[in-house]
Scaffold this motif. Structure first.
Motif, PDB file in Angstrom:
ATOM      1  N   MET A  49       0.881  -1.236  -0.091  1.00 37.12           N
ATOM      2  CA  MET A  49       0.043   0.051  -0.095  1.00 37.12           C
ATOM      3  C   MET A  49       0.804   1.239  -0.052  1.00 37.12           C
ATOM      4  O   MET A  49       0.300   2.285  -0.520  1.00 37.12           O
ATOM      5  CB  MET A  49      -0.723  -0.078   1.297  1.00 37.12           C
ATOM      6  N   LEU A  50       2.108   1.142   0.479  1.00 37.02           N
ATOM      7  CA  LEU A  50       3.053   2.512   0.770  1.00 37.02           C
ATOM      8  C   LEU A  50       3.376   2.901  -0.754  1.00 37.02           C
ATOM      9  O   LEU A  50       3.047   3.924  -1.218  1.00 37.02           O
ATOM     10  CB  LEU A  50       4.058   2.211   1.500  1.00 37.02           C
ATOM     11  N   GLN A  51       3.539   1.905  -1.736  1.00 37.99           N
ATOM     12  CA  GLN A  51       3.881   2.344  -3.194  1.00 37.99           C
ATOM     13  C   GLN A  51       2.540   2.987  -3.671  1.00 37.99           C
ATOM     14  O   GLN A  51       2.614   4.142  -4.402  1.00 37.99           O
ATOM     15  CB  GLN A  51       4.259   1.135  -3.961  1.00 37.99           C
ATOM     16  N   VAL A  77      -4.316  15.293  -0.938  1.00 37.39           N
ATOM     17  CA  VAL A  77      -4.667  15.321   0.320  1.00 37.39           C
ATOM     18  C   VAL A  77      -5.465  14.109   0.446  1.00 37.39           C
ATOM     19  O   VAL A  77      -6.605  14.060   0.243  1.00 37.39           O
ATOM     20  CB  VAL A  77      -5.211  16.499   0.964  1.00 37.39           C
ATOM     21  N   MET A  78      -4.878  13.118   1.317  1.00 35.90           N
ATOM     22  CA  MET A  78      -5.674  11.785   1.743  1.00 35.90           C
ATOM     23  C   MET A  78      -4.947  11.162   2.725  1.00 35.90           C
ATOM     24  O   MET A  78      -3.869  11.667   3.031  1.00 35.90           O
ATOM     25  CB  MET A  78      -5.858  11.032   0.276  1.00 35.90           C
ATOM     26  N   ALA A  79      -5.739  10.154   3.347  1.00 34.85           N
ATOM     27  CA  ALA A  79      -4.936   9.121   4.408  1.00 34.85           C
ATOM     28  C   ALA A  79      -5.536   7.985   4.384  1.00 34.85           C
ATOM     29  O   ALA A  79      -6.653   7.796   4.124  1.00 34.85           O
ATOM     30  CB  ALA A  79      -5.109   9.941   5.674  1.00 34.85           C
ATOM     31  N   ALA A  80      -4.732   6.880   4.405  1.00 33.65           N
ATOM     32  CA  ALA A  80      -5.081   5.695   4.548  1.00 33.65           C
ATOM     33  C   ALA A  80      -4.209   4.615   4.944  1.00 33.65           C
ATOM     34  O   ALA A  80      -3.016   4.872   5.086  1.00 33.65           O
ATOM     35  CB  ALA A  80      -5.611   5.022   3.278  1.00 33.65           C
ATOM     36  N   ASN A  81      -4.637   3.579   5.673  1.00 36.59           N
ATOM     37  CA  ASN A  81      -4.005   2.474   6.248  1.00 36.59           C
ATOM     38  C   ASN A  81      -4.841   1.178   6.018  1.00 36.59           C
ATOM     39  O   ASN A  81      -5.833   1.178   6.141  1.00 36.59           O
ATOM     40  CB  ASN A  81      -3.744   2.718   7.892  1.00 36.59           C
ATOM     41  N   PRO A  82      -3.873   0.062   5.909  1.00 38.12           N
ATOM     42  CA  PRO A  82      -4.856  -1.017   5.601  1.00 38.12           C
ATOM     43  C   PRO A  82      -5.678  -1.531   6.813  1.00 38.12           C
ATOM     44  O   PRO A  82      -6.569  -2.133   6.567  1.00 38.12           O
ATOM     45  CB  PRO A  82      -3.699  -2.481   5.558  1.00 38.12           C
ATOM     46  N   LYS A  83      -5.426  -0.831   8.007  1.00 36.07           N
ATOM     47  CA  LYS A  83      -6.301  -1.149   9.214  1.00 36.07           C
ATOM     48  C   LYS A  83      -7.263  -0.108   9.396  1.00 36.07           C
ATOM     49  O   LYS A  83      -8.009  -0.322  10.330  1.00 36.07           O
ATOM     50  CB  LYS A  83      -5.397  -1.287  10.461  1.00 36.07           C
ATOM     51  N   SER A  84      -7.366   0.741   8.649  1.00 36.36           N
ATOM     52  CA  SER A  84      -8.615   1.810   8.807  1.00 36.36           C
ATOM     53  C   SER A  84      -9.970   1.097   8.829  1.00 36.36           C
ATOM     54  O   SER A  84     -10.252   0.423   8.060  1.00 36.36           O
ATOM     55  CB  SER A  84      -8.454   2.595   7.485  1.00 36.36           C
ATOM     56  N   LYS A  85     -10.585   1.678   9.894  1.00 38.76           N
ATOM     57  CA  LYS A  85     -11.850   1.104  10.479  1.00 38.76           C
ATOM     58  C   LYS A  85     -13.105   1.737   9.654  1.00 38.76           C
ATOM     59  O   LYS A  85     -14.014   1.205   9.390  1.00 38.76           O
ATOM     60  CB  LYS A  85     -11.971   1.194  11.896  1.00 38.76           C
ATOM     61  N   TRP A 124      -8.009   6.114  -8.607  1.00 43.01           N
ATOM     62  CA  TRP A 124      -7.503   5.584  -7.531  1.00 43.01           C
ATOM     63  C   TRP A 124      -8.279   5.207  -6.324  1.00 43.01           C
ATOM     64  O   TRP A 124      -8.006   4.429  -5.633  1.00 43.01           O
ATOM     65  CB  TRP A 124      -6.951   6.808  -6.681  1.00 43.01           C
ATOM     66  N   HIS A 125      -9.529   5.413  -6.165  1.00 43.79           N
ATOM     67  CA  HIS A 125     -10.558   4.747  -5.184  1.00 43.79           C
ATOM     68  C   HIS A 125     -10.411   3.340  -4.968  1.00 43.79           C
ATOM     69  O   HIS A 125     -10.327   2.825  -3.823  1.00 43.79           O
ATOM     70  CB  HIS A 125     -11.829   5.269  -5.321  1.00 43.79           C
ATOM     71  N   SER A 126     -10.669   2.539  -6.066  1.00 42.55           N
ATOM     72  CA  SER A 126     -10.918   1.184  -6.114  1.00 42.55           C
ATOM     73  C   SER A 126      -9.539   0.578  -5.664  1.00 42.55           C
ATOM     74  O   SER A 126      -9.441  -0.300  -4.945  1.00 42.55           O
ATOM     75  CB  SER A 126     -11.438   0.638  -7.560  1.00 42.55           C
ATOM     76  N   LYS A 127      -8.257   1.282  -6.077  1.00 39.94           N
ATOM     77  CA  LYS A 127      -7.125   0.683  -5.784  1.00 39.94           C
ATOM     78  C   LYS A 127      -7.062   0.771  -4.203  1.00 39.94           C
ATOM     79  O   LYS A 127      -6.311  -0.062  -3.723  1.00 39.94           O
ATOM     80  CB  LYS A 127      -6.106   1.525  -6.500  1.00 39.94           C
ATOM     81  N   VAL A 128      -7.338   1.882  -3.607  1.00 36.03           N
ATOM     82  CA  VAL A 128      -6.959   2.146  -2.238  1.00 36.03           C
ATOM     83  C   VAL A 128      -7.993   1.428  -1.372  1.00 36.03           C
ATOM     84  O   VAL A 128      -7.469   0.561  -0.563  1.00 36.03           O
ATOM     85  CB  VAL A 128      -7.299   3.564  -1.697  1.00 36.03           C
ATOM     86  N   LEU A 129      -9.113   1.330  -1.855  1.00 32.62           N
ATOM     87  CA  LEU A 129     -10.199   0.521  -1.146  1.00 32.62           C
ATOM     88  C   LEU A 129      -9.835  -1.025  -0.975  1.00 32.62           C
ATOM     89  O   LEU A 129     -10.201  -1.725   0.164  1.00 32.62           O
ATOM     90  CB  LEU A 129     -11.713   0.812  -1.642  1.00 32.62           C
ATOM     91  N   ASP A 130      -9.143  -1.410  -2.186  1.00 34.19           N
ATOM     92  CA  ASP A 130      -8.996  -2.900  -2.357  1.00 34.19           C
ATOM     93  C   ASP A 130      -7.941  -3.205  -0.980  1.00 34.19           C
ATOM     94  O   ASP A 130      -7.706  -4.275  -0.589  1.00 34.19           O
ATOM     95  CB  ASP A 130      -8.203  -3.364  -3.708  1.00 34.19           C
ATOM     96  N   HIS A 131      -7.189  -2.257  -0.669  1.00 27.93           N
ATOM     97  CA  HIS A 131      -6.083  -2.602   0.406  1.00 27.93           C
ATOM     98  C   HIS A 131      -6.631  -2.348   1.686  1.00 27.93           C
ATOM     99  O   HIS A 131      -6.002  -2.912   2.734  1.00 27.93           O
ATOM    100  CB  HIS A 131      -5.035  -1.507   0.375  1.00 27.93           C
TER     101      HIS A 131
END
Length: 187
Positions: free
Chosen positions: A1-3, A23-31, A103-110
């Motif tokens: 996800m970092l890449q 401007v955004m933020a995400a982590n694989p553990k985001s609730k 970008w959304h689906s790529k981030v949401l997949d993580h």
């Protein structure tokens, strides 16, 4: 996800006269995932999501502290447009249309631990709900119809104070339900 996050931070997909600053933020553990419209000028300058009066209102609506809100293991922030789109005649321009499909689906997949997604404002709701003629007010009034996948909200901009006064059911019914869902997701 970092890449992926680095790719987003260096994105120049669309033309922006004032420069790119996703401007955004995400982590694989985001609730909880917050999908709003696009950063405003102040957020563009600070580079911190929801770092303005709208963010202050949103944190009150959610019933969370500043520290909780900016913990990416609790909250991911994915605006419909990651960069400030500029100003039009009656406020900020709409989010650029390139970001969400790119970008959304790529981030949401993580994001494998997400328990709740907030759709804030008409742009997010139109994109994710693919709603047709229903107004934002009707969508928010019928918020339970979109659960458990989505919790729909108006934009928390101070410009919407008039809307809130005209729709007291929002503060009486929707916000307590929202706070309960948020508390359950982050506990």
């Amino acid at each position: 996800m970092l890449q992926l996050l680095e790719e987003i931070r260096t994105c120049v997909l669309c033309p922006l006269p004032h420069g790119h600053r996703p401007v955004m933020a995400a982590n694989p553990k985001s609730k909880i995932v917050i999908i709003g419209q696009a950063p405003g000028r102040k957020v563009h300058e600070s580079g911190v999501p929801w770092d303005d009066k709208s963010g202050d209102n949103l944190r009150k609506w959610l019933g969370v502290t500043h520290e909780q809100f900016y913990d990416p293991t609790l909250f991911a922030v994915l605006p419909m447009g990651f960069c400030y789109p500029g100003t039009g005649k009656s406020g900020d321009l709409p989010p650029r249309p390139e970001c969400a499909p790119q970008w959304h689906s790529k981030v949401l997949d993580h994001l494998k631990e997400t328990e709740l997604t907030l759709l804030i404002g008409q742009y997010a709701q139109e994109y994710y709900l693919q709603k047709s003629e229903q107004s934002l007010t009707e969508t928010v009034k019928n918020y339970e119809a979109y659960l458990p996948n989505y919790f729909v909200l108006p934009h928390p901009s101070p410009r919407n104070n008039i809307w809130m006064k005209k729709n007291p059911w929002f503060g009486d019914n929707v916000l307590p339900a929202l706070k309960n869902r948020i508390a359950a997701a982050i506990s």
